[in-house]
Design an enzyme around this catalytic site. Structure first.
Site, PDB file in Angstrom:
ATOM      1  CG  ASP A   1      10.629  -9.773  -2.649  1.00 15.61           C
ATOM      2  OD1 ASP A   1      11.125  -9.943  -3.771  1.00 15.61           O
ATOM      3  OD2 ASP A   1      11.216  -9.183  -1.724  1.00 15.61           O
TER       4      ASP A   1
ATOM      5  CG  ASP B   1      14.189  -5.245  -1.573  1.00 13.31           C
ATOM      6  OD1 ASP B   1      13.044  -5.721  -1.571  1.00 13.31           O
ATOM      7  OD2 ASP B   1      15.171  -5.845  -2.046  1.00 13.31           O
TER       8      ASP B   1
END
Length: 394
Positions: A219, A265
């Site tokens: 990420d 997420d």
């Protein structure tokens, strides 16, 4: 896998401003607070209810009813596979017409979203059917070959209640296909997230740490190191993210200045939180200390992400803040309670899922509409076992 939290407001480059090049009017503080709060709430719902449903799902007695278990080997490979997929999508959007790619994706997610939403609402809808509801069973069976070499291609079992749920979900699907409305997008996104948390199970805490640690690096690199993730997230017209308009108070349901949160997420921390709930239950202490601790840690981490993003006006890799919080807080609690050994020796697959093999190929489609949704979703979220029956809500 999209897992960036983006704050495209005040006419910044994140917005992809109006076509005529004019700058968007600044969002009001009230509108921004409403958007952030709504994204946080929408992220919490599939984690909480998906974790509860994962316990019921894990206790299924039939091997074919059980979810797919992620092993340490799967966890180590996932960031590499996700990176290749993300880069491939980025190149596709650069080389080919975005319009045609999104047309194909829209048709695919139209079908996938209907099935996923049907699976999500089925346990709730079953409570509203009267006892004398004429519920008939159906089966759609396709085979190839004959005799001992006969092989099932499709074994699709469903009933009248499933058809009702599919019909209701189809209304949302048509709405999404025709309008791409943000509410329809979010309904599909929430369904995908809940299915992911419910059906993807980590086999132990160490595997969870490997997965979250690898995706932490993934990420950070793809958000801060390149513009690939943000570009794909804004080009990819599919319900792989939750969105909420920051100008809702000014423009109503036709608002178009969105903040967004990638489903990664939600699902990635969510399956770890669901694992800790099953660990709590295995302790047989009638407490859910680690589940509530990790759930509160998720709220803290996502809130910190939103705060940092608002301060710096730049898309943030949410896992940068979520991973340390969701892993660190429960470990600190385990240290304080002297249960670190129990936590890291807990095996979800051994205690609750004793006969769950690791899937290495795509299964045939078999079972109810829920199973078809599960079978199709594995193409996005990784391999998963087929589920021939709808789970009941916990």
């Amino acid at each position: 896998m999209d897992s960036a939290l983006s704050d495209p407001h005040n006419g910044s480059a994140e917005t992809g401003g109006p076509a005529n090049g004019t700058t968007r009017p600044p969002s009001t503080p009230e509108g921004i607070a409403l958007a952030y709060g709504s994204l946080l709430l929408m992220a919490l719902l599939p984690i909480f209810f998906g974790a509860l449903r994962s316990v019921r799902c894990a206790r299924g007695k039939n091997a074919s009813d059980m979810p797919e278990t992620i092993t340490s080997r799967d966890a180590a490979r996932f960031p590499i596979i996700a990176s290749c997929t993300l880069l491939g999508l980025y190149l596709f959007f650069k080389i080919f017409s975005q319009e045609y790619i999104n047309l194909l994706l829209s048709m695919y997610f139209f079908v996938l979203g209907i099935l996923a939403l049907s699976h999500t609402i089925s346990p709730f809808m079953n409570k509203f059917f009267p006892a004398n509801f004429p519920n008939r069973q159906y089966q759609l069976l396709f085979t190839q070959g004959s005799g001992e070499s006969k092989e099932e291609i499709v074994n699709y079992e469903f009933d009248t209640k499933d058809l009702v749920c599919l019909g209701l979900s189809s209304i949302v699907g048509v709405w999404y296909l025709l309008r791409k409305h943000w509410i329809a997008n979010n309904l599909f996104g929430l369904a995908f997230s809940l299915n992911g948390v419910e059906l993807l199970h980590l086999n132990n805490v160490s595997t969870g740490c490997i997965l979250l640690g690898g995706l932490f690096i993934y990420d950070v690199f793809w958000v801060f190191g390149t513009n690939v993730m943000v570009t794909v997230a804004k080009s990819f017209e599919a319900p792989i993210k939750l969105v909420f308009p920051q100008d809702l108070l000014e423009k109503g349901l036709e608002a178009d200045n969105f903040a967004m949160l990638g489903l990664g997420d939600i699902v990635i921390p969510g399956i770890f939180i669901a694992l800790l709930l099953r660990f709590d239950i295995s302790l047989k202490k009638n407490t859910h200390t680690y589940f509530y601790t990790s759930f509160a840690a998720y709220i803290f981490g996502l809130g910190l992400t939103i705060f940092i993003m608002h301060i710096f006006k730049h898309a943030q890799p949410a896992l940068l803040y979520l991973v340390p919080a969701c892993v660190g807080f429960p470990v600190l609690v385990a240290l304080a309670k002297g249960e670190v050994t129990e936590m890291f020796s807990y095996e979800s697959s051994a205690e609750i899922l004793p006969h769950t093999p690791r899937l290495t190929h795509f299964p045939t489609v078999s079972g109810s509409p829920a199973s078809l949704a599960d079978s199709m979703q594995q193409k996005l979220a990784g391999p998963r076992r087929r589920r021939p029956q709808n789970p009941s809500a916990m």
